[in-house]
Design a protein around this motif. Structure first.
Motif, short mmCIF file in Angstrom:
data_model
loop_
_atom_site.label_atom_id
_atom_site.label_comp_id
_atom_site.label_asym_id
_atom_site.label_seq_id
_atom_site.Cartn_x
_atom_site.Cartn_y
_atom_site.Cartn_z
N ARG A 76 0.76 -1.26 -0.01
CA ARG A 76 -0.08 -0.07 -0.14
C ARG A 76 0.75 1.32 0.14
O ARG A 76 0.31 2.42 -0.28
CB ARG A 76 -0.78 -0.12 1.08
CG ARG A 76 -0.35 0.12 2.52
CD ARG A 76 -1.32 0.60 3.58
NE ARG A 76 -2.50 -0.30 3.74
CZ ARG A 76 -3.37 0.01 4.61
NH1 ARG A 76 -3.30 0.80 5.25
NH2 ARG A 76 -4.39 -0.94 4.43
N LEU A 77 2.08 0.96 0.46
CA LEU A 77 2.91 2.35 0.25
C LEU A 77 3.96 2.57 -0.95
O LEU A 77 4.58 3.56 -1.06
CB LEU A 77 4.20 2.06 1.48
CG LEU A 77 3.57 1.84 2.94
CD1 LEU A 77 4.96 1.84 3.70
CD2 LEU A 77 2.57 3.08 3.45
N PRO A 109 2.54 4.06 -3.56
CA PRO A 109 2.12 5.40 -4.12
C PRO A 109 3.14 6.45 -3.27
O PRO A 109 3.66 7.26 -4.01
CB PRO A 109 0.85 5.59 -3.78
CG PRO A 109 0.21 4.17 -3.72
CD PRO A 109 1.24 3.31 -3.24
N LEU A 110 3.33 6.12 -1.90
CA LEU A 110 4.20 7.14 -1.59
C LEU A 110 5.73 7.26 -1.90
O LEU A 110 6.36 8.16 -2.09
CB LEU A 110 4.15 6.80 0.21
CG LEU A 110 2.95 7.13 0.82
CD1 LEU A 110 2.80 6.54 2.29
CD2 LEU A 110 2.59 8.74 0.90
N VAL A 168 -1.28 12.18 -1.59
CA VAL A 168 -0.23 10.96 -1.29
C VAL A 168 1.09 11.17 -2.02
O VAL A 168 1.95 11.08 -1.62
CB VAL A 168 -1.01 9.51 -1.99
CG1 VAL A 168 -0.24 8.63 -1.76
CG2 VAL A 168 -2.24 9.41 -1.01
N ASN A 169 0.84 11.86 -3.26
CA ASN A 169 2.01 11.63 -4.11
C ASN A 169 2.17 12.82 -5.16
O ASN A 169 2.96 12.87 -5.88
CB ASN A 169 2.36 10.27 -4.63
CG ASN A 169 1.25 9.63 -5.52
OD1 ASN A 169 0.27 10.59 -5.90
ND2 ASN A 169 1.10 8.46 -5.64
N VAL A 206 1.22 11.30 -10.26
CA VAL A 206 1.88 9.79 -10.19
C VAL A 206 0.30 9.27 -10.11
O VAL A 206 -0.58 9.44 -9.20
CB VAL A 206 2.46 9.51 -8.94
CG1 VAL A 206 2.68 8.19 -8.89
CG2 VAL A 206 3.82 10.18 -8.90
N CYS A 236 -1.12 5.13 -9.78
CA CYS A 236 -0.86 3.77 -9.36
C CYS A 236 -2.08 3.00 -9.53
O CYS A 236 -3.18 3.17 -9.09
CB CYS A 236 -0.30 3.72 -7.97
SG CYS A 236 1.25 4.62 -7.62
N LYS A 283 -4.21 5.88 -2.98
CA LYS A 283 -4.26 6.37 -4.38
C LYS A 283 -3.70 5.40 -5.33
O LYS A 283 -2.97 5.79 -6.28
CB LYS A 283 -3.33 7.84 -4.54
CG LYS A 283 -3.90 8.65 -5.53
CD LYS A 283 -2.69 9.88 -5.41
CE LYS A 283 -2.93 10.66 -6.83
NZ LYS A 283 -1.87 11.64 -6.83
N ARG A 284 -4.10 4.07 -4.98
CA ARG A 284 -3.64 2.99 -5.81
C ARG A 284 -5.15 2.40 -6.13
O ARG A 284 -5.74 1.90 -5.26
CB ARG A 284 -2.53 1.99 -5.16
CG ARG A 284 -2.44 0.81 -6.10
CD ARG A 284 -1.57 -0.15 -5.36
NE ARG A 284 -1.94 -0.50 -4.04
CZ ARG A 284 -2.37 -1.51 -3.70
NH1 ARG A 284 -2.93 -2.22 -4.72
NH2 ARG A 284 -2.55 -1.68 -2.50
#
Lengths: 308, 215
Positions: free
Chosen positions: A117-118, A120-121, A143-144, A156, A158, B160-161
């Protein structure tokens, strides 16, 4: 135009520039371990003069490889000089003319869900670091999104993708980064910025692409390294686990903490509530204080819009 | 899925006991400190986006790490393990029950859940309909859209995925939608209730009957 770029070029850049720079902040064995984890980034690089969008091409390529009995190489990168049908989240349009860096990176997922889950960061961190390495004061907004003085320089996107033949899970990381593209359409002029506008000159795109992939190698390597460290330290006793180096790095690059924001799942079309950003949770969520009720909320999906 | 339904028995059950009983179990091992008592009234999350937390039920501490657990529903504390106050408790231990008074709409939904094919959330995340399905719903209405196994029906959004979610149940129409875009859904909670075409008359009968018999 991005000239042909090879995996060897990226490895050389990591060895000559990135590793010496990281050694100023981290012990040598950690730096080596992180870059070993991040080594697949850029393993295969495909360059296209023009494409509609890169995400569908990446999905198609994964399935084609599997149809031939192969797995898609993790770290495969698709670069295009120009995109004709690009879009952001929620079908927002994304202007992707020649001069920008338009990339999709394919990573085979080998991580546990709480690490995955990280991604995107980690992606936002890599993009921000790449821009900052050119002397630009870029910041990450959770988030990014990467911005410079409130104007967006990089987005970005994802997506997860499960391949059709082997049912392997991939994370696709799409990056749109404004490098030499200028001017912007009127509707974006106030909210977007490119490196060219800030630096006053063009940046050599191929070198920048190599630098960006090298930064991805570090941030994705950190993601794997963090997970390995946590698994090694977790003896089941509930003892405090080591802090995430990725999240620590992300916090240093972000200007979100302390800001007054609108929060929303799709914040542009439907802002939900106003809040103050209190921090980043250990699982990557954003910790907010709801301005109206004073309640503390941790959000894991959504966007911020700065209002101060 | 149930094909026959005894209306009288079900309606009788809800008339005699119009409540849901929600057990609260410890989220992990740790020391428990209760913040409510037997018969206390509790509130669930409120606000347009469920952004205002419910009543604080208990605190759980382990290795100096304290977690606060809030009520997910309104009601009354009908059962509490007072004897565990301040004790170290294992994960998954039932420590509270919330008795939640059911509204007519909830009773209908509870009955329908026995008849509809549930489609549950694979992870705690926010969900929205896939673009293609949303376009069909906009054009034909929710119950005018059929789905079949393999259809991409939802997008799961986490940090955001975005992850496409594919349908894997019996073919049918989307009868009930249990999620709101922008509001997180916990893992395992139902997102959709799917109904096969032949069951539609029975579903309509249930709704009509409950509405007619329930004040």
């Amino acid at each position: 135009m991005v000239a042909p770029l090879s995996f060897q070029t990226i490895r050389q850049l990591i060895s000559d520039v990135e590793i010496p720079s990281r050694l100023g902040h981290y012990p040598a064995e950690l730096v080596q371990a992180v870059y070993r984890y991040g080594a697949p980034v850029g393993s295969t690089i495909l360059h296209l003069p023009q494409a509609d969008r890169l995400m569908p091409l990446a999905r198609q390529r994964i399935n084609e490889d599997e149809t031939r009995g192969h797995s898609c190489p993790s770290g495969m990168a698709f670069l295009a000089d120009e995109l004709t049908g690009s879009r952001g989240r929620f079908q927002r349009s994304w202007y992707a003319p020649p001069g920008g860096l338009w990339l999709t990176l394919v990573m085979a997922n080998t991580l546990l869900p709480e690490s995955m889950r990280l991604y995107p960061l980690a992606a936002g961190m890599a993009c921000c670091e790449a821009i900052r390495s050119y002397g630009i004061d870029a910041r990450v907004k959770w988030v990014n999104d990467v911005h410079v003085s409130g104007r967006k320089i990089c987005g970005v996107l994802c997506e997860s993708f499960t391949s059709s033949t082997f049912a392997e899970e991939y994370v696709l990381i799409g990056v749109g980064l404004n490098v030499n593209n200028l001017p912007f359409p009127a509707e974006l002029g106030a909210t977007a910025v490119s490196m060219k506008e800030i630096l006053g000159c063009d940046t050599e795109l191929t070198s920048f692409a190599a630098r960006l992939l090298a930064k991805f190698s570090w941030s994705f390597g950190l993601l794997c390294h963090d997970e390995a460290q946590r698994l090694a330290a977790d003896d089941g006793s509930g003892a405090q686990l080591p802090d995430s180096l990725l999240l620590a790095g992300w916090r240093e690059l972000s200007d979100s903490v302390g800001r007054k924001v609108w929060f929303g799942f799709d914040v542009q079309r439907q802002p939900q509530y106003q809040a103050e950003v209190l921090g980043l949770a250990p699982d990557g969520g954003i910790v907010l204080r709801h301005l109206e009720s004073g309640g503390e909320i941790v959000e894991h999906s959504g966007e911020l819009l700065y209002i101060d | 899925m149930t094909h026959e339904i005894d209306f009288d028995a079900i309606i009788g059950k809800y008339r005699s006991d119009p409540f849901d009983y929600m057990d609260v179990c410890t989220i992990h091992t740790g020391q428990v400190r209760f913040r409510v008592r037997q018969d206390a009234a509790v509130e669930g999350p409120s606000g347009e986006w469920h952004h205002i937390r419910g009543t604080l039920l208990y605190e759980m501490t382990r290795e100096g790490n304290q977690k606060k657990i809030f009520s997910s529903s309104n009601g009354v504390v009908s059962f509490i393990r007072d004897d565990l106050e301040g004790q170290f408790v294992e994960a998954g231990e039932k420590i509270l029950t919330i008795r939640h008074p059911l509204k007519k709409r909830e009773i209908i939904e509870n009955i329908l859940r026995q008849v509809l094919e549930p489609f549950n959330a694979p992870e705690r995340a926010k969900y929205f309909f896939s673009l293609e399905l949303q376009a069909k719903i906009d054009k034909h209405g929710q119950r005018g859209v059929s789905i079949k196994p393999g259809d991409e029906i939802l997008t799961m959004s986490l940090m955001k995925r975005d992850t496409p979610v594919y349908y894997a149940g019996e073919p049918g129409i989307i009868h009930s939608v249990y999620f709101q875009p922008g509001v997180s859904v916990s893992q395992g909670e139902p997102l959709l209730g799917i109904c096969s075409q032949e069951k539609l008359p029975m579903i309509q009968k249930i709704i009509t009957r409950v509405k007619a018999e329930w004040e």
